[in-house]
Write a protein that holds these residues in place. Sequence first.
Motif, PDB file in Angstrom:
ATOM      1  N   GLY A  18       0.828  -1.214   0.000  1.00 21.85           N
ATOM      2  CA  GLY A  18       0.000   0.000   0.000  1.00 21.85           C
ATOM      3  C   GLY A  18       0.856   1.254   0.000  1.00 21.85           C
ATOM      4  N   ILE A  19       1.905   1.239   0.822  1.00 18.79           N
ATOM      5  CA  ILE A  19       2.782   2.412   0.904  1.00 18.79           C
ATOM      6  C   ILE A  19       3.425   2.675  -0.453  1.00 18.79           C
ATOM      7  CG2 ILE A  19       4.879   3.345   1.954  1.00 18.79           C
ATOM      8  CD1 ILE A  19       4.203   1.854   4.463  1.00 18.79           C
ATOM      9  N   VAL A  20       3.904   1.608  -1.087  1.00 17.22           N
ATOM     10  CA  VAL A  20       4.576   1.761  -2.375  1.00 17.22           C
ATOM     11  C   VAL A  20       3.613   2.341  -3.406  1.00 17.22           C
ATOM     12  CG1 VAL A  20       5.737   0.557  -4.246  1.00 17.22           C
ATOM     13  CG2 VAL A  20       6.175  -0.091  -1.887  1.00 17.22           C
ATOM     14  N   LEU A  21       2.408   1.785  -3.410  1.00 16.47           N
ATOM     15  CA  LEU A  21       1.399   2.265  -4.354  1.00 16.47           C
ATOM     16  C   LEU A  21       1.145   3.753  -4.145  1.00 16.47           C
ATOM     17  CD1 LEU A  21      -0.105   0.663  -6.493  1.00 16.47           C
ATOM     18  CD2 LEU A  21      -2.115   0.737  -5.009  1.00 16.47           C
ATOM     19  N   PHE A  22       1.035   4.139  -2.881  1.00 15.05           N
ATOM     20  CA  PHE A  22       0.798   5.537  -2.527  1.00 15.05           C
ATOM     21  C   PHE A  22       1.953   6.412  -3.010  1.00 15.05           C
ATOM     22  CE2 PHE A  22       1.166   9.036   0.544  1.00 15.05           C
ATOM     23  CZ  PHE A  22      -0.104   9.566   0.453  1.00 15.05           C
ATOM     24  N   LEU A  23       3.170   5.915  -2.755  1.00 17.96           N
ATOM     25  CA  LEU A  23       4.366   6.673  -3.141  1.00 17.96           C
ATOM     26  C   LEU A  23       4.453   6.858  -4.640  1.00 17.96           C
ATOM     27  CD1 LEU A  23       7.125   5.194  -0.847  1.00 17.96           C
ATOM     28  CD2 LEU A  23       6.208   7.495  -0.841  1.00 17.96           C
ATOM     29  N   ILE A  24       3.855   5.936  -5.391  1.00 16.13           N
ATOM     30  CA  ILE A  24       3.920   6.052  -6.845  1.00 16.13           C
ATOM     31  C   ILE A  24       2.752   6.881  -7.378  1.00 16.13           C
ATOM     32  CG2 ILE A  24       3.877   4.745  -9.002  1.00 16.13           C
ATOM     33  CD1 ILE A  24       5.341   2.527  -7.511  1.00 16.13           C
ATOM     34  N   THR A  25       1.580   6.668  -6.780  1.00 18.14           N
ATOM     35  CA  THR A  25       0.381   7.327  -7.311  1.00 18.14           C
ATOM     36  C   THR A  25       0.440   8.840  -7.179  1.00 18.14           C
ATOM     37  OG1 THR A  25      -0.758   5.434  -6.393  1.00 18.14           O
ATOM     38  CG2 THR A  25      -2.112   7.149  -7.373  1.00 18.14           C
ATOM     39  N   ILE A  26       0.780   9.305  -5.985  1.00 11.71           N
ATOM     40  CA  ILE A  26       0.724  10.751  -5.729  1.00 11.71           C
ATOM     41  C   ILE A  26       1.596  11.538  -6.714  1.00 11.71           C
ATOM     42  CG2 ILE A  26       1.248  12.557  -4.036  1.00 11.71           C
ATOM     43  CD1 ILE A  26      -1.257  11.134  -3.325  1.00 11.71           C
ATOM     44  N   PRO A  27       2.902  11.217  -6.831  1.00 13.73           N
ATOM     45  CA  PRO A  27       3.689  12.011  -7.785  1.00 13.73           C
ATOM     46  C   PRO A  27       3.259  11.785  -9.218  1.00 13.73           C
ATOM     47  CG  PRO A  27       4.982  10.199  -6.954  1.00 13.73           C
ATOM     48  CD  PRO A  27       3.738  10.232  -6.137  1.00 13.73           C
ATOM     49  N   THR A  28       2.782  10.584  -9.533  1.00  4.47           N
ATOM     50  CA  THR A  28       2.341  10.351 -10.902  1.00  4.47           C
ATOM     51  C   THR A  28       1.222  11.329 -11.250  1.00  4.47           C
ATOM     52  OG1 THR A  28       2.784   8.037 -10.527  1.00  4.47           O
ATOM     53  CG2 THR A  28       1.610   8.583 -12.529  1.00  4.47           C
ATOM     54  N   LEU A  33      -0.498  14.888 -14.578  1.00  2.21           N
ATOM     55  CA  LEU A  33      -1.671  15.697 -14.910  1.00  2.21           C
ATOM     56  C   LEU A  33      -1.301  17.045 -15.523  1.00  2.21           C
ATOM     57  CD1 LEU A  33      -4.412  14.906 -12.252  1.00  2.21           C
ATOM     58  CD2 LEU A  33      -4.260  14.227 -14.648  1.00  2.21           C
ATOM     59  N   PRO A  34      -0.349  17.790 -14.920  1.00  2.00           N
ATOM     60  CA  PRO A  34       0.030  19.051 -15.577  1.00  2.00           C
ATOM     61  C   PRO A  34       0.507  18.850 -17.006  1.00  2.00           C
ATOM     62  CG  PRO A  34       0.921  18.987 -13.374  1.00  2.00           C
ATOM     63  CD  PRO A  34       0.314  17.647 -13.617  1.00  2.00           C
ATOM     64  N   ILE A  35       1.273  17.766 -17.241  1.00  2.00           N
ATOM     65  CA  ILE A  35       1.791  17.555 -18.596  1.00  2.00           C
ATOM     66  C   ILE A  35       0.653  17.221 -19.547  1.00  2.00           C
ATOM     67  CG2 ILE A  35       3.311  16.111 -19.999  1.00  2.00           C
ATOM     68  CD1 ILE A  35       5.131  15.925 -17.570  1.00  2.00           C
ATOM     69  N   GLY A  41      -3.940  20.849 -24.254  1.00  3.00           N
ATOM     70  CA  GLY A  41      -4.215  22.255 -24.534  1.00  3.00           C
ATOM     71  C   GLY A  41      -3.512  22.722 -25.793  1.00  3.00           C
ATOM     72  N   SER A  42      -2.302  22.179 -26.032  1.00  4.82           N
ATOM     73  CA  SER A  42      -1.532  22.667 -27.170  1.00  4.82           C
ATOM     74  C   SER A  42      -2.073  22.156 -28.505  1.00  4.82           C
ATOM     75  CB  SER A  42      -0.059  22.291 -27.010  1.00  4.82           C
ATOM     76  OG  SER A  42       0.110  20.919 -27.230  1.00  4.82           O
ATOM     77  N   VAL A  43      -2.887  21.104 -28.490  1.00  4.57           N
ATOM     78  CA  VAL A  43      -3.429  20.621 -29.768  1.00  4.57           C
ATOM     79  C   VAL A  43      -4.924  20.900 -29.891  1.00  4.57           C
ATOM     80  CG1 VAL A  43      -1.692  18.844 -30.123  1.00  4.57           C
ATOM     81  CG2 VAL A  43      -3.751  18.277 -28.846  1.00  4.57           C
TER      82      VAL A  43
ATOM     83  N   THR B 138       9.538  27.064 -14.818  1.00  2.00           N
ATOM     84  CA  THR B 138       8.500  27.669 -13.983  1.00  2.00           C
ATOM     85  C   THR B 138       7.353  28.219 -14.815  1.00  2.00           C
ATOM     86  OG1 THR B 138      10.287  28.340 -12.560  1.00  2.00           O
ATOM     87  CG2 THR B 138       8.145  29.297 -12.118  1.00  2.00           C
ATOM     88  N   ALA B 139       7.693  28.892 -15.917  1.00  4.72           N
ATOM     89  CA  ALA B 139       6.650  29.522 -16.718  1.00  4.72           C
ATOM     90  C   ALA B 139       5.653  28.481 -17.223  1.00  4.72           C
ATOM     91  CB  ALA B 139       7.286  30.259 -17.890  1.00  4.72           C
ATOM     92  N   THR B 140       6.168  27.279 -17.506  1.00  2.43           N
ATOM     93  CA  THR B 140       5.312  26.209 -17.978  1.00  2.43           C
ATOM     94  C   THR B 140       4.325  25.776 -16.896  1.00  2.43           C
ATOM     95  OG1 THR B 140       7.200  25.442 -19.214  1.00  2.43           O
ATOM     96  CG2 THR B 140       5.389  23.935 -19.010  1.00  2.43           C
ATOM     97  N   VAL B 141       4.840  25.651 -15.684  1.00  2.21           N
ATOM     98  CA  VAL B 141       4.027  25.154 -14.591  1.00  2.21           C
ATOM     99  C   VAL B 141       2.961  26.160 -14.190  1.00  2.21           C
ATOM    100  CG1 VAL B 141       4.117  24.323 -12.243  1.00  2.21           C
ATOM    101  CG2 VAL B 141       6.035  23.947 -13.757  1.00  2.21           C
ATOM    102  N   VAL B 142       3.323  27.437 -14.304  1.00  4.44           N
ATOM    103  CA  VAL B 142       2.436  28.459 -13.759  1.00  4.44           C
ATOM    104  C   VAL B 142       1.074  28.484 -14.460  1.00  4.44           C
ATOM    105  CG1 VAL B 142       2.158  30.951 -13.668  1.00  4.44           C
ATOM    106  CG2 VAL B 142       4.157  29.900 -12.694  1.00  4.44           C
ATOM    107  N   ILE B 143       1.055  28.216 -15.772  1.00  4.72           N
ATOM    108  CA  ILE B 143      -0.232  28.161 -16.477  1.00  4.72           C
ATOM    109  C   ILE B 143      -1.115  27.113 -15.820  1.00  4.72           C
ATOM    110  CG2 ILE B 143      -1.363  27.669 -18.658  1.00  4.72           C
ATOM    111  CD1 ILE B 143       1.083  28.315 -20.094  1.00  4.72           C
ATOM    112  N   VAL B 144      -0.487  25.978 -15.499  1.00  8.34           N
ATOM    113  CA  VAL B 144      -1.278  24.903 -14.894  1.00  8.34           C
ATOM    114  C   VAL B 144      -1.785  25.335 -13.529  1.00  8.34           C
ATOM    115  CG1 VAL B 144      -1.213  22.525 -14.087  1.00  8.34           C
ATOM    116  CG2 VAL B 144       0.027  23.173 -16.151  1.00  8.34           C
TER     117      VAL B 144
END
Lengths: 293, 315
Positions: A18-28, A33-35, A41-43, B138-144
Amino acid sequence: MRYGLKPYVGNMKKINRGIVLFLITIPTLLVCLPIVLLVTGSVMSNGELWEHLSPVFSEAAEYISWKIVPDYPTFGNYGKLLFMTPQFFVLFWNSVKMVGLILLGQLLVGVPAAWAFAVFQVRGSRALFALYVVLMLLPFQVTMLSSYLVLNRLGFLNTQQTVILPAVFSTFPVFLTYGGFRCIPMQLLEAARIDGAGELRIFCKIGLPLGKSGLLSAMVLGFLEYWNMMEQPMAFLEDKSLWPLSLYLPEITWAQAGYAFTTSIITLIPAAFIFIWGQDYLEQGIIFSGLKE
Amino acid sequence: MAGKVRVTKLAAGGDGSIKVQRRRRSHSAKSHKDTRAFALFLAPSFAGVLLFVLLPFLDVVGRSFRTVVTGQFVGFQNYGTIFANQAFLLAVKNTFRFTLVCIPLLVVIGLAVAAPVSRLKNAGAIKSLYLFPLAMPTATVVIVWKMVFYRQGFLNLFLTRIGEWTGLWGEVRTDYLGSGAAFWVLVFSYIWKNTGYTVVLWLAGILGISNELLEAARVDGASERQCFFKIVLPNLKGSLYTIVILSFLNSFKIYREAYLVAGAYPQQDMYLLQHLFNNWFVNLDFDKMAAAAVCVGGFLFVVIMLLQRVWDKKA
């Protein structure tokens, strides 16, 4: 301190899955998500973007919305940015040029300095090294006025030298490269000296090849830092055609959101490439930055 | 002197020779040659540091005692002015608050991640995941962040949906960037960016602890928990020092996020020293800037030295 040894317990069973899963899920989630947001958004077409984003800047009642797969994916904004926005090109090459010159300068100036500290224990060298460490830790704001005064006196204001020169003499890469040079066994240098090699030859033939990892870590960390640099150009470059790409993004308003997303992705690509290529050096660099002399 | 060293060398023999050789090098006639080589290798870098940092900083110290326009000597008047300045006091307070919240939080989160990860055999992918934010401009992240934290943004949308689903609360309309919550947005952004290198440093520290020590403790019947608190933690003091110093250094870079999210005059809870320096610079208030640079620089110098001393004593 010793690094890179075996894990102190090699027993997988003892950690909770469970800990490992948590450690992987949160940063993922927090990294991916931002990426995903930026890439989708770019397309997106501008109309679709407007539909999704308009609540944000029109203070409307409904919330922002999003689609992971756009209705009408298009590379239109990339096309416009790459082929019809000369300003973008100017700033992109400004960034490449400034980062390149800074890193080159740091190689030429900082690496010999690191060698001096790592190899020669002479009177006063420790005090000087302590000074370098303190300078490395001072934030830009503390040295901002002094940099301005000297750049002004030298007549460099509003040219790219104002950004390049102070960065070339930054003491951070000296410290990182020093970490790499310290790992070279001193007997080796001693043996070379007995064989009659001069100091410069020892530096080039033994120091540079064996201290490569420290050197590359300094370059990788330096690239990520200067690709992202904002404070110096913002304070010292008035002419916007001299700006690096990192200052172009904030200039784009919500109304041109499509540009903002494509520019973000294009700014991200070189940094991501360096990160993927140089992750080992990046980690090594972080560890070197932590080694006490 | 040389004779004495030779005796030591003879006495030390075989494997002790590294230390002896180094000592001999620094005390013998070669030391003159060494000094020259040292000076030559260091010269370009030191000349630059002198020209671009040290000498101008002395100039700044001088200016902190003078007026901007006439250059008249006014003693400590500039220092008096900044310490009576509301903006300066607010910025100092916020910067302190930010540092005191962020650094302990970052240290603990980093350790909480590194401790379990250190037991995994292939932790490479996890480390990359945590490190990647360091590479994101940083500029990339800030939009998000803007899309997430605006009044109509994703966070409020998410909270509202949860509220609807559980029936516990209605619509959430917090304006995170325009209220006291702005401070916590900065904290979040800092932790997001910096957890990666903290994890790497903790991992390096944990993996550097000798296995024999832990094996011995286990043979004596120590539990994993005891091993961690009694052996691993006390051995990580060096790492702690490094992490605190580097986190502190990086905490000043949060200005980028703060500036890009909220501009030069943000909500007052996130008005930091960095904003103040920048605004003084724009307004050409060089006397105040000089006095503040000397104060902040001096303060940092003392803190670094104190930390180093504490660390030296304990290690």
